[in-house]
Motif scaffolding. Structure first.
Motif, PDB file in Angstrom:
ATOM      1  N   VAL A 132       0.693  -1.090   0.019  1.00  9.76           N
ATOM      2  CA  VAL A 132      -0.058  -0.004   0.020  1.00  9.76           C
ATOM      3  C   VAL A 132       0.793   1.191  -0.118  1.00  9.76           C
ATOM      4  CG1 VAL A 132      -1.532   1.451   1.304  1.00  9.76           C
ATOM      5  CG2 VAL A 132      -2.038  -1.100   1.101  1.00  9.76           C
ATOM      6  N   ALA A 133       1.728   1.222   0.697  1.00  7.38           N
ATOM      7  CA  ALA A 133       2.769   2.432   0.937  1.00  7.38           C
ATOM      8  C   ALA A 133       3.458   2.647  -0.407  1.00  7.38           C
ATOM      9  CB  ALA A 133       3.887   2.149   1.819  1.00  7.38           C
ATOM     10  N   ALA A 134       3.800   1.445  -1.078  1.00  6.54           N
ATOM     11  CA  ALA A 134       4.486   1.780  -2.584  1.00  6.54           C
ATOM     12  C   ALA A 134       3.626   2.321  -3.423  1.00  6.54           C
ATOM     13  CB  ALA A 134       4.775   0.550  -3.022  1.00  6.54           C
ATOM     14  N   VAL A 135       2.231   2.098  -3.476  1.00  5.33           N
ATOM     15  CA  VAL A 135       1.221   2.908  -4.405  1.00  5.33           C
ATOM     16  C   VAL A 135       1.115   4.248  -3.978  1.00  5.33           C
ATOM     17  CG1 VAL A 135      -1.131   2.667  -4.953  1.00  5.33           C
ATOM     18  CG2 VAL A 135      -0.094   0.390  -4.741  1.00  5.33           C
ATOM     19  N   GLN A 136       1.000   4.695  -2.487  1.00  5.53           N
ATOM     20  CA  GLN A 136       0.850   5.851  -2.150  1.00  5.53           C
ATOM     21  C   GLN A 136       1.985   6.798  -2.398  1.00  5.53           C
ATOM     22  OE1 GLN A 136       0.047   5.050   1.739  1.00  5.53           O
ATOM     23  NE2 GLN A 136      -2.079   4.755   1.737  1.00  5.53           N
ATOM     24  N   ASN A 137       3.227   6.081  -2.219  1.00  6.40           N
ATOM     25  CA  ASN A 137       4.216   6.819  -2.797  1.00  6.40           C
ATOM     26  C   ASN A 137       4.417   7.287  -4.239  1.00  6.40           C
ATOM     27  OD1 ASN A 137       5.316   6.850  -0.138  1.00  6.40           O
ATOM     28  ND2 ASN A 137       6.491   5.088  -0.306  1.00  6.40           N
ATOM     29  N   ASP A 138       3.918   6.166  -5.197  1.00  4.14           N
ATOM     30  CA  ASP A 138       3.762   6.442  -6.441  1.00  4.14           C
ATOM     31  C   ASP A 138       2.802   7.395  -6.986  1.00  4.14           C
ATOM     32  OD1 ASP A 138       5.945   4.642  -7.047  1.00  4.14           O
ATOM     33  OD2 ASP A 138       4.706   3.082  -7.960  1.00  4.14           O
ATOM     34  N   ASP A 139       1.816   7.255  -6.039  1.00  4.68           N
ATOM     35  CA  ASP A 139       0.518   8.197  -6.643  1.00  4.68           C
ATOM     36  C   ASP A 139       0.617   9.596  -5.838  1.00  4.68           C
ATOM     37  OD1 ASP A 139      -2.044   8.336  -8.040  1.00  4.68           O
ATOM     38  OD2 ASP A 139      -2.853   8.175  -6.020  1.00  4.68           O
ATOM     39  N   GLY A 140       1.239   9.730  -4.574  1.00  2.49           N
ATOM     40  CA  GLY A 140       1.197  10.828  -3.909  1.00  2.49           C
ATOM     41  C   GLY A 140       0.014  11.354  -3.506  1.00  2.49           C
ATOM     42  N   THR A 141      -1.008  10.205  -3.257  1.00  2.00           N
ATOM     43  CA  THR A 141      -2.320  10.613  -2.812  1.00  2.00           C
ATOM     44  C   THR A 141      -2.633  10.516  -1.363  1.00  2.00           C
ATOM     45  OG1 THR A 141      -3.128   8.338  -3.303  1.00  2.00           O
ATOM     46  CG2 THR A 141      -3.588   9.911  -4.917  1.00  2.00           C
ATOM     47  N   ALA A 142      -1.695   9.914  -0.573  1.00  3.00           N
ATOM     48  CA  ALA A 142      -2.003   9.685   0.809  1.00  3.00           C
ATOM     49  C   ALA A 142      -0.745   9.391   1.577  1.00  3.00           C
ATOM     50  CB  ALA A 142      -2.893   8.416   1.119  1.00  3.00           C
ATOM     51  N   ALA A 143      -0.596   9.732   2.893  1.00  4.90           N
ATOM     52  CA  ALA A 143       0.475   9.742   3.603  1.00  4.90           C
ATOM     53  C   ALA A 143       0.884   8.194   3.978  1.00  4.90           C
ATOM     54  CB  ALA A 143       0.269  10.393   4.977  1.00  4.90           C
ATOM     55  N   ALA A 144       2.010   7.853   3.813  1.00  6.47           N
ATOM     56  CA  ALA A 144       2.340   6.363   4.024  1.00  6.47           C
ATOM     57  C   ALA A 144       1.910   6.160   5.275  1.00  6.47           C
ATOM     58  CB  ALA A 144       3.937   6.240   3.921  1.00  6.47           C
ATOM     59  N   SER A 145       1.723   6.872   6.255  1.00  8.74           N
ATOM     60  CA  SER A 145       1.434   6.744   7.816  1.00  8.74           C
ATOM     61  C   SER A 145       0.109   5.863   7.732  1.00  8.74           C
ATOM     62  CB  SER A 145       1.281   7.792   8.629  1.00  8.74           C
ATOM     63  OG  SER A 145       0.586   8.581   8.227  1.00  8.74           O
ATOM     64  N   ASP A 146      -0.699   5.983   6.752  1.00  4.36           N
ATOM     65  CA  ASP A 146      -2.081   5.532   6.570  1.00  4.36           C
ATOM     66  C   ASP A 146      -2.117   3.869   6.071  1.00  4.36           C
ATOM     67  OD1 ASP A 146      -3.506   8.552   5.275  1.00  4.36           O
ATOM     68  OD2 ASP A 146      -3.201   7.772   7.341  1.00  4.36           O
ATOM     69  N   SER A 147      -0.932   3.438   5.708  1.00  2.00           N
ATOM     70  CA  SER A 147      -0.764   2.319   5.204  1.00  2.00           C
ATOM     71  C   SER A 147      -1.327   1.005   6.005  1.00  2.00           C
ATOM     72  CB  SER A 147       0.556   1.967   4.337  1.00  2.00           C
ATOM     73  OG  SER A 147       1.700   2.035   5.349  1.00  2.00           O
TER      74      SER A 147
END
Length: 203
Positions: A132-147
Motif C-alpha cells: 500500500v505504501a508503495a502505491v501511495q508513494n507512486d501516486d502521491g495521494t495519501a500519507a504512508a502512515s495510513d498504510s
C-alpha cells in the motif's frame, strides 16, 4: 516434502474438509499417513499443531504470491495481485483459505489460538501495508502512515469475501471484482473501468 510439512499440509486439508472443532491429533496423523507419536514429537499437542498450521498457511500464501509476482507490474497492480491471490480456485489455495477461516472462528472459543492468529495476521497486514505504501508513494495521494490502517481494512475484506466465496455466495470473478474496486477506492485510485461481474441474485 519433509515430514513436518507433510503433516501441516494434511492438517490444513483435514480442517478444510471436516472443520476444526473436534479435530484430534490422531485425525491429522491418519490424514498424513504417519504415527500420532510423530505429531507429538514435532508439535507437542493439538494447540501446537494448530498454531503451526496457521504459520504454514501464511507461508504458503507468501510462496503463491512470490511465484505469481511480475516485476513489470505497477505498484497498484502488484498490490491488487497480492490480494487477489488469496481467493483462487487452485485446490491448495482454496483448502488453506477454508482452514484459515475455520481457525479464526475457533479462536473465539479457544483462547490459546489468539496469540498465534494475532501474530500471523499482523505479519500479513504488514506485508500488505508495504505494498500500500508503495502505491501511495507512486501516486502521491495519501500519507504512508495510513498504510497499516488501509492494509488492516483490505485484509479483513479479503477474509470476508473469502468466506462468501467458500460458502458459494460469490464466484471467484465476483469476489475479485469487488476486491479490486475496494482496493482502488481505499488507495485513492480510480476503479478499473471494466464493468465488474454482476452478482448472483439471492433469494
Amino acid at each position: 516434502m519433509d515430514r513436518r510439512t507433510q503433516i501441516l499440509r494434511a492438517a490444513a486439508r483435514r480442517i478444510a474438509r471436516d472443520g476444526v472443532r473436534g479435530l484430534r491429533v490422531t485425525d491429522v496423523a491418519e490424514e498424513a499417513d504417519v504415527s500420532p507419536g510423530l505429531l507429538y514429537y514435532h508439535f507437542t499437542d493439538r494447540s501446537g499443531l494448530l498454531s503451526a498450521t496457521l504459520d504454514y498457511i501464511n507461508a504458503h500464501a507468501n510462496d503463491v504470491r512470490a511465484r505469481r509476482a511480475d516485476a513489470g507490474l505497477s505498484a497498484f497492480a502488484k498490490l491488487e495481485q497480492q490480494l487477489l491471490s488469496e481467493i483462487d480456485d487452485d485446490t491448495e489455495v482454496r483448502e488453506n483459505s477454508a482452514a484459515w477461516n475455520e481457525l479464526r472462528a475457533l479462536a473465539v472459543f479457544e483462547t490459546e489460538l489468539r496469540e498465534p492468529l494475532r501474530r500471523t495476521t499482523s505479519a500479513w497486514i504488514q506485508e500488505v501495508a508495504r505494498s500500500v505504501a508503495a502505491v501511495q508513494n507512486d501516486d502521491g495521494t495519501a500519507a504512508a502512515s495510513d498504510s497499516t490502517r488501509t492494509a488492516t481494512i483490505l485484509t479483513a475484506l479479503v477474509e470476508g469475501l473469502a468466506n462468501r466465496w467458500l460458502a458459494g455466495e460469490l464466484t471467484v470473478e465476483e469476489a475479485h471484482g469487488l476486491l479490486s474496486e475496494a482496493t482502488a477506492r481505499l488507495v485513492h485510485l480510480r476503479p478499473n473501468p471494466l464493468s465488474p461481474p454482476r452478482l448472483k441474485e439471492t433469494s
